[in-house]
Design a protein around this motif. Structure first.
Motif, PDB file in Angstrom:
ATOM      1  N   TYR A  26       0.831  -1.207   0.000  1.00 56.44           N
ATOM      2  CA  TYR A  26       0.000   0.000   0.000  1.00 56.44           C
ATOM      3  C   TYR A  26       0.863   1.253   0.000  1.00 56.44           C
ATOM      4  O   TYR A  26       0.627   2.205  -0.762  1.00 56.44           O
ATOM      5  N   GLN A  27       1.869   1.268   0.863  1.00 55.13           N
ATOM      6  CA  GLN A  27       2.723   2.451   0.953  1.00 55.13           C
ATOM      7  C   GLN A  27       3.456   2.701  -0.364  1.00 55.13           C
ATOM      8  O   GLN A  27       3.536   3.833  -0.846  1.00 55.13           O
ATOM      9  N   ARG A  28       3.983   1.638  -0.958  1.00 52.71           N
ATOM     10  CA  ARG A  28       4.719   1.784  -2.217  1.00 52.71           C
ATOM     11  C   ARG A  28       3.808   2.276  -3.336  1.00 52.71           C
ATOM     12  O   ARG A  28       4.181   3.133  -4.144  1.00 52.71           O
ATOM     13  N   ALA A  29       2.568   1.738  -3.371  1.00 56.56           N
ATOM     14  CA  ALA A  29       1.623   2.137  -4.415  1.00 56.56           C
ATOM     15  C   ALA A  29       1.273   3.618  -4.309  1.00 56.56           C
ATOM     16  O   ALA A  29       1.083   4.298  -5.324  1.00 56.56           O
ATOM     17  N   ILE A  30       1.218   4.124  -3.075  1.00 61.55           N
ATOM     18  CA  ILE A  30       0.865   5.532  -2.881  1.00 61.55           C
ATOM     19  C   ILE A  30       2.067   6.443  -3.099  1.00 61.55           C
ATOM     20  O   ILE A  30       2.000   7.417  -3.863  1.00 61.55           O
ATOM     21  N   LEU A  31       3.196   6.121  -2.453  1.00 65.46           N
ATOM     22  CA  LEU A  31       4.354   7.014  -2.527  1.00 65.46           C
ATOM     23  C   LEU A  31       5.008   7.028  -3.907  1.00 65.46           C
ATOM     24  O   LEU A  31       5.532   8.061  -4.349  1.00 65.46           O
TER      25      LEU A  31
END
Length: 340
Positions: A151-156
């Motif tokens: 999730y974090q990678r997809a957003i950042l």
């Protein structure tokens, strides 16, 4: 709508108005026997029945949109029928929110129902929100590295999609994705949560609400003795950057791993990428008003306890007005530890 019956453990207090306009509170049955609250959906609301240990109904009423009722404190509910009022006190916050959320559904059953309500049994919805209202369940999801890191990678890595945008996080849970959106540059994030987890999510904070620059207290573990960590007194003086109410203090830590070739830093600051420690926010018993340019000073005393943690004593004052406030807090309290 599927008919279902919910059961909760409660205590029952009758509220009576005396001749002088005051109130008298009377516990039911003059005993400590357990009481069971049954909640059954009706056409335009819900039927509430309180049953004692012998199976006798000691209180019964119907609650709908016209009934005078409200939440009292953290986990109690007040109902007024005619000239009589009763207070239902629930055994836990999760149990209260299961009842409270279900009652809102039941009371709104005579209105146009949402697509979710039309395809979901009320009991199933209540069970769902109770499940995700548990801190342990949220912690379990956050510790799922594959899930959270993806999730974090997809957003950042797609920060251009979030930069200066308004984000709506529906079913935010702990608020972790909302934090990622802020890290990606979102201008504003609305975190929406229907379960009791909303109480914990709303108590986290963004660096923009801090009213002063941080002050630093350093512990050198190469030189410090064990006794030095049993009692730590941290004085502080903050210069207020914007007028408003000071509700408390925020704490976090940075650690320097000093090696022979390189020093590596770990930071849990709210200005840095999020960690599972979050930050600690410790509220004053009474907020203090301070104007821009004034100084806010005092001390924080951390005293080691036998619960593998610290008791926190806060004493604070606005120097220009002399107004004081403070608090005594247990850092072992899950309310703090989950959002450290």
């Amino acid at each position: 709508m599927a008919t279902s019956v919910q059961e909760h453990s409660v205590s029952l207090v009758f509220v009576k108005e005396d001749q002088k306009g005051g109130f008298q509170f009377c516990n039911s049955l003059e005993s400590q026997q357990p009481l069971k609250l049954e909640v059954k959906a009706e056409e335009e609301g819900a039927e509430l029945r309180v049953i004692d240990g012998n199976g006798v109904c000691v209180f019964k009423c119907s609650v709908n949109r016209e009934t005078e009722s409200c939440r009292v404190g953290k986990q109690a509910f007040l109902i007024t029928v005619g000239f009589s009022s009763v207070l239902l006190q629930f055994k836990s916050l999760n149990e209260f929110f299961t009842f409270y959320n279900s009652l809102k559904i039941f009371k709104g059953s005579n209105k146009a129902r949402s697509a979710f309500s039309q395809r979901t049994e009320d009991a199933s919805a209540a069970q769902y929100f109770q499940f995700y209202g548990c801190l342990s369940q949220q912690q379990n999801m956050m510790q799922d590295y594959i899930r959270t890191a993806t999730y974090q990678r997809a957003i950042l890595q797609n920060h251009v999609d979030f930069n200066d945008k308004v984000v709506l996080d529906v079913g935010c849970g702990s608020g972790i994705l909302s934090f990622f959106a802020v890290q990606a540059g979102a201008r504003k994030v609305y975190a929406v949560e229907a379960s009791s987890m909303s109480k914990y999510a709303e108590d986290t904070f963004d660096v923009v609400i801090l009213m002063a620059r941080s002050v630093k207290y350093t512990v050198n573990f190469l030189e410090a003795k064990e006794d030095d960590l049993h009692r730590m007194e941290i004085p502080f003086v903050f210069r207020i950057l914007q007028s408003g109410l000071v509700h408390g203090l925020a704490f976090w830590f940075d650690v320097a791993f000093v090696g022979s070739q390189k020093t590596v830093w770990l930071s849990t600051s709210p200005a840095e990428p999020l960690t599972h420690w979050y930050q600690v926010r410790c509220l004053l018993q009474t907020p203090l008003f301070a104007k821009e340019g004034e100084t806010f000073s005092g001390k924080v005393l951390l005293v080691a306890n036998k619960r593998q943690s610290y008791d926190i004593h806060i004493m604070a004052m606005v120097d220009q007005t002399g107004f004081k406030s403070g608090n005594l807090l247990d850092l072992k309290n899950p309310f703090f530890s989950f959002y450290e």
